[in-house]
Design a protein around this motif. Structure first.
Motif, mmCIF file in Angstrom:
data_model
loop_
_atom_site.group_PDB
_atom_site.id
_atom_site.type_symbol
_atom_site.label_atom_id
_atom_site.label_comp_id
_atom_site.label_asym_id
_atom_site.label_seq_id
_atom_site.Cartn_x
_atom_site.Cartn_y
_atom_site.Cartn_z
ATOM 1 N N LEU A 204 9.197 0.597 10.342
ATOM 2 C CA LEU A 204 8.571 -0.155 9.248
ATOM 3 C C LEU A 204 7.716 0.755 8.370
ATOM 4 O O LEU A 204 7.713 0.634 7.144
ATOM 5 C CB LEU A 204 7.696 -1.279 9.818
ATOM 6 C CG LEU A 204 8.420 -2.450 10.487
ATOM 7 C CD1 LEU A 204 7.396 -3.466 10.990
ATOM 8 C CD2 LEU A 204 9.385 -3.119 9.517
ATOM 9 N N ARG A 205 7.004 1.683 9.031
ATOM 10 C CA ARG A 205 6.143 2.593 8.269
ATOM 11 C C ARG A 205 6.980 3.473 7.332
ATOM 12 O O ARG A 205 6.614 3.680 6.176
ATOM 13 C CB ARG A 205 5.345 3.477 9.225
ATOM 14 C CG ARG A 205 4.406 4.455 8.537
ATOM 15 C CD ARG A 205 3.760 5.393 9.527
ATOM 16 N NE ARG A 205 4.731 6.334 10.066
ATOM 17 C CZ ARG A 205 5.085 7.471 9.478
ATOM 18 N NH1 ARG A 205 4.561 7.789 8.319
ATOM 19 N NH2 ARG A 205 5.949 8.274 10.035
ATOM 20 N N ARG A 206 8.108 3.976 7.833
ATOM 21 C CA ARG A 206 8.940 4.832 6.991
ATOM 22 C C ARG A 206 9.504 4.071 5.794
ATOM 23 O O ARG A 206 9.683 4.634 4.715
ATOM 24 C CB ARG A 206 10.077 5.422 7.818
ATOM 25 C CG ARG A 206 9.644 6.553 8.739
ATOM 26 C CD ARG A 206 10.844 7.289 9.292
ATOM 27 N NE ARG A 206 11.626 6.444 10.194
ATOM 28 C CZ ARG A 206 11.444 6.394 11.501
ATOM 29 N NH1 ARG A 206 10.488 7.120 12.060
ATOM 30 N NH2 ARG A 206 12.188 5.617 12.262
ATOM 31 N N LYS A 207 9.790 2.778 6.001
ATOM 32 C CA LYS A 207 10.304 1.977 4.889
ATOM 33 C C LYS A 207 9.210 1.644 3.886
ATOM 34 O O LYS A 207 9.449 1.601 2.677
ATOM 35 C CB LYS A 207 10.924 0.685 5.427
ATOM 36 C CG LYS A 207 12.187 0.905 6.259
ATOM 37 C CD LYS A 207 12.699 -0.420 6.812
ATOM 38 C CE LYS A 207 13.940 -0.205 7.678
ATOM 39 N NZ LYS A 207 14.417 -1.485 8.273
ATOM 40 N N GLN A 208 7.998 1.387 4.383
ATOM 41 C CA GLN A 208 6.915 0.947 3.502
ATOM 42 C C GLN A 208 6.162 2.095 2.845
ATOM 43 O O GLN A 208 5.523 1.898 1.813
ATOM 44 C CB GLN A 208 5.930 0.082 4.302
ATOM 45 C CG GLN A 208 6.526 -1.229 4.801
ATOM 46 C CD GLN A 208 5.583 -1.977 5.725
ATOM 47 O OE1 GLN A 208 4.522 -1.485 6.077
ATOM 48 N NE2 GLN A 208 5.992 -3.174 6.126
ATOM 49 N N ARG A 209 6.247 3.285 3.437
ATOM 50 C CA ARG A 209 5.458 4.392 2.897
ATOM 51 C C ARG A 209 5.793 4.710 1.437
ATOM 52 O O ARG A 209 4.873 4.900 0.633
ATOM 53 C CB ARG A 209 5.640 5.633 3.769
ATOM 54 C CG ARG A 209 4.787 6.810 3.326
ATOM 55 C CD ARG A 209 4.840 7.966 4.310
ATOM 56 N NE ARG A 209 4.107 9.110 3.836
ATOM 57 C CZ ARG A 209 2.788 9.239 3.898
ATOM 58 N NH1 ARG A 209 2.055 8.267 4.430
ATOM 59 N NH2 ARG A 209 2.186 10.312 3.432
ATOM 60 N N VAL A 211 6.755 2.713 -0.843
ATOM 61 C CA VAL A 211 6.170 1.637 -1.653
ATOM 62 C C VAL A 211 4.667 1.836 -1.791
ATOM 63 O O VAL A 211 4.098 1.709 -2.886
ATOM 64 C CB VAL A 211 6.470 0.264 -1.012
ATOM 65 C CG1 VAL A 211 5.812 -0.859 -1.817
ATOM 66 C CG2 VAL A 211 7.976 0.044 -0.919
ATOM 67 N N HIS A 212 4.002 2.161 -0.673
ATOM 68 C CA HIS A 212 2.548 2.397 -0.718
ATOM 69 C C HIS A 212 2.209 3.590 -1.601
ATOM 70 O O HIS A 212 1.233 3.550 -2.364
ATOM 71 C CB HIS A 212 2.012 2.636 0.698
ATOM 72 C CG HIS A 212 2.115 1.427 1.590
ATOM 73 N ND1 HIS A 212 1.998 0.142 1.111
ATOM 74 C CD2 HIS A 212 2.310 1.324 2.937
ATOM 75 C CE1 HIS A 212 2.125 -0.713 2.122
ATOM 76 N NE2 HIS A 212 2.312 -0.014 3.231
ATOM 77 N N ARG A 215 2.525 2.496 -5.238
ATOM 78 C CA ARG A 215 1.397 1.642 -5.627
ATOM 79 C C ARG A 215 0.117 2.457 -5.785
ATOM 80 O O ARG A 215 -0.668 2.232 -6.708
ATOM 81 C CB ARG A 215 1.196 0.550 -4.578
ATOM 82 C CG ARG A 215 2.279 -0.524 -4.576
ATOM 83 C CD ARG A 215 2.036 -1.534 -3.473
ATOM 84 N NE ARG A 215 3.069 -2.571 -3.467
ATOM 85 C CZ ARG A 215 3.169 -3.508 -2.535
ATOM 86 N NH1 ARG A 215 2.296 -3.529 -1.516
ATOM 87 N NH2 ARG A 215 4.133 -4.407 -2.599
ATOM 88 N N THR A 256 -4.450 0.376 -0.729
ATOM 89 C CA THR A 256 -3.246 1.189 -0.558
ATOM 90 C C THR A 256 -3.570 2.514 0.111
ATOM 91 O O THR A 256 -2.817 3.009 0.959
ATOM 92 C CB THR A 256 -2.575 1.444 -1.915
ATOM 93 O OG1 THR A 256 -2.415 0.207 -2.615
ATOM 94 C CG2 THR A 256 -1.208 2.085 -1.730
ATOM 95 N N GLN A 259 -3.915 1.961 3.783
ATOM 96 C CA GLN A 259 -2.601 1.803 4.420
ATOM 97 C C GLN A 259 -1.913 3.143 4.631
ATOM 98 O O GLN A 259 -1.244 3.357 5.637
ATOM 99 C CB GLN A 259 -1.729 0.884 3.561
ATOM 100 C CG GLN A 259 -2.177 -0.569 3.575
ATOM 101 C CD GLN A 259 -1.422 -1.421 2.577
ATOM 102 O OE1 GLN A 259 -0.947 -0.917 1.547
ATOM 103 N NE2 GLN A 259 -1.304 -2.701 2.850
ATOM 104 N N ALA A 263 -1.417 4.937 8.391
ATOM 105 C CA ALA A 263 0.010 4.890 8.730
ATOM 106 C C ALA A 263 0.295 5.776 9.929
ATOM 107 O O ALA A 263 -0.273 6.848 10.087
ATOM 108 C CB ALA A 263 0.835 5.347 7.526
#
Length: 438
Positions: A204-209, A211-212, A215, A256, A259, A263
């Motif tokens: 999940l972290r690799r997918k969201q990083r 995006v973060h 942002r 952000t 996050q 991470a």
């Protein structure tokens, strides 16, 4: 998964250092469970030394040690020291085996690299007549800069993990199960649950990083924009609106940033709480068994069991990493093999002319040359070169001008168009004559 790092079709042979790496890995894999068993016996004998007694035997689960073998007489402390010395000897031998295993694995990876380098040199020279040298550069550069390092790292990682960590998993779980099967099962399940949750959070972290990061960058740029234009915006809009917008962007920037800073799987509160919970449950179960007078598991057995399970799960993870690298190296290996397995063209028995010199001109007639990847290197080039005339060829890519020079020397063939020597197609001229004339 490909069957081997050493495909015979590409003349890549398995280095002898791989056998040395596997032998050293076997020695290291066998010695670790023995060392853990010695630790368990030492803990049990230390507990007896505190009580001032020297038992005839100490046991870790079903594994019993006759203390008479230690030649310690009635001194339990001397027995403990004897076990520690024996443990130090085993640790030293294991260290040397691990060192030899890792070095041999690295040597095997380097041998693979050197083999491929030699084969690439021979194959590129053999294919020069058909594809030219510049035409092969994309594939060669990709192999050298991307494919070869990936496979080399995969080879080193694989022969470090195999069979050393496999033996760790099998033998350590067998040791722990012999001490107490149900506690072993509970510990393994707990650690596997922890590992599964960790990798899920990491995915999940690799997918969201990304995006973060986007942002955070957008918020930072907006803050800079508001700092630069705040007086102008205040003159046009309400000052409170500008301040509110700034506070909103600042809050987004802060959230952000947090996050991104937090991470990481092990930094997650979920992982930390789950670790504490599972460790507490396991400690309670072990304490109940150790304090039970009728239980066959003692303090030494508990230490050996926990150590064996923890190292076996770690070894399982190392095997998973090595297998993942091997799977990632599958495509690079196929790319190397496909390049090295290409057939080499020959001129055959066709009679070719051998002019003594160029009388009139060397002409490129709507010439197109492609790289081995299919990308056009030269596209529809028409040019005449006359003997005794100095001609400069300037291009945006040095490989384009090189391709023309190589073609004059008989290296490579046009995909379309012709190269004419005094009106004769270059394919009717022998390569040795082309090189002499050029």
């Amino acid at each position: 998964m490909f069957s081997s790092f050493w495909p015979r079709t590409a003349a890549i042979h398995r280095p002898e250092s791989t056998w040395l790496a596997m032998l050293a890995g076997c020695v290291a894999g066998i010695l670790l469970p023995l060392g853990i068993l010695l630790i368990g016996w030492a803990v049990e004998l230390s507990f007896a030394a505190v009580l001032g007694t020297m038992p005839n035997t100490v046991s870790v689960g079903p594994f019993v040690l006759q203390t008479s073998w230690l030649n310690a007489g009635t001194s339990a402390l001397r027995g403990v020291l004897g076990l520690i010395v024996l443990l130090a000897i085993i640790a030293l031998i294991k260290y040397l085996a691990v060192l030899l295993n890792e070095r041999a694995a690295n040597y095997a990876a380097l041998d693979f690299d050197v083999q491929v380098q030699k084969l690439l040199f021979k194959k590129s020279s053999a294919l020069a007549t058909e594809h030219g040298l510049s035409g092969q550069r994309s594939v060669l550069h990709e192999i050298q800069n991307d494919s070869l390092p990936k496979v080399r790292d995969a080879v080193a990682s694989w022969y470090v993990a195999w069979p050393r960590f496999l033996l760790h998993v099998v033998l350590l779980l067998a040791l722990a199960s012999a001490i107490h099967p149900w506690l072993t099962a509970a510990a393994v399940v707990g650690l596997l649950v922890l590992r599964t949750v960790y990798f899920y959070l990491e995915s999940l972290r690799r997918k969201q990083r990304p995006v973060h990061l986007e942002r955070w960058r957008a918020s930072r740029e907006k803050l800079l924009y508001l700092c630069d234009t705040a007086p102008l915006l205040a003159a046009i809009h309400d000052t409170e609106d500008t301040a509110h917008e700034y506070q909103s962007q600042l809050q987004s920037y802060r959230q952000t940033g947090l996050q991104l800073v937090e991470a990481g799987g092990w930094k997650s509160p979920t992982i930390r709480l789950l670790t504490i919970l599972l460790a507490t449950v396991l400690a309670i179960l072990i304490a109940i068994r150790v304090l039970d007078r009728e239980s066959s598991i003692g303090l030494g057995g508990a230490v050996a069991l926990c150590t064996a399970v923890a190292i076996s799960v770690y070894s399982f993870s190392r095997i998973g990493i090595a297998m993942a690298r091997r799977r990632e190296a599958e495509t690079p290996v196929h790319q190397i093999v496909n390049y090295l397995s290409q057939g080499e063209s020959s001129e055959g028995d066709r009679v070719r002319i051998e002019p003594e010199k160029i009388e009139r001109e060397l002409t490129f007639d709507h010439l197109t040359i492609r790289e081995s990847t299919g990308k056009k290197l030269l596209d529809d080039i028409s040019l005449s070169l006359k003997p005794g005339q100095l001609t400069a060829i300037v291009g945006t890519d040095r490989f384009q001008t090189r391709a023309l020079a190589e073609l004059c020397l008989g290296f490579g063939k046009p995909d379309s168009g012709r190269m004419l020597i005094d009106g004769n197609d270059s394919i009717d001229v022998s390569r040795t004559a082309l090189q002499r004339l050029s």
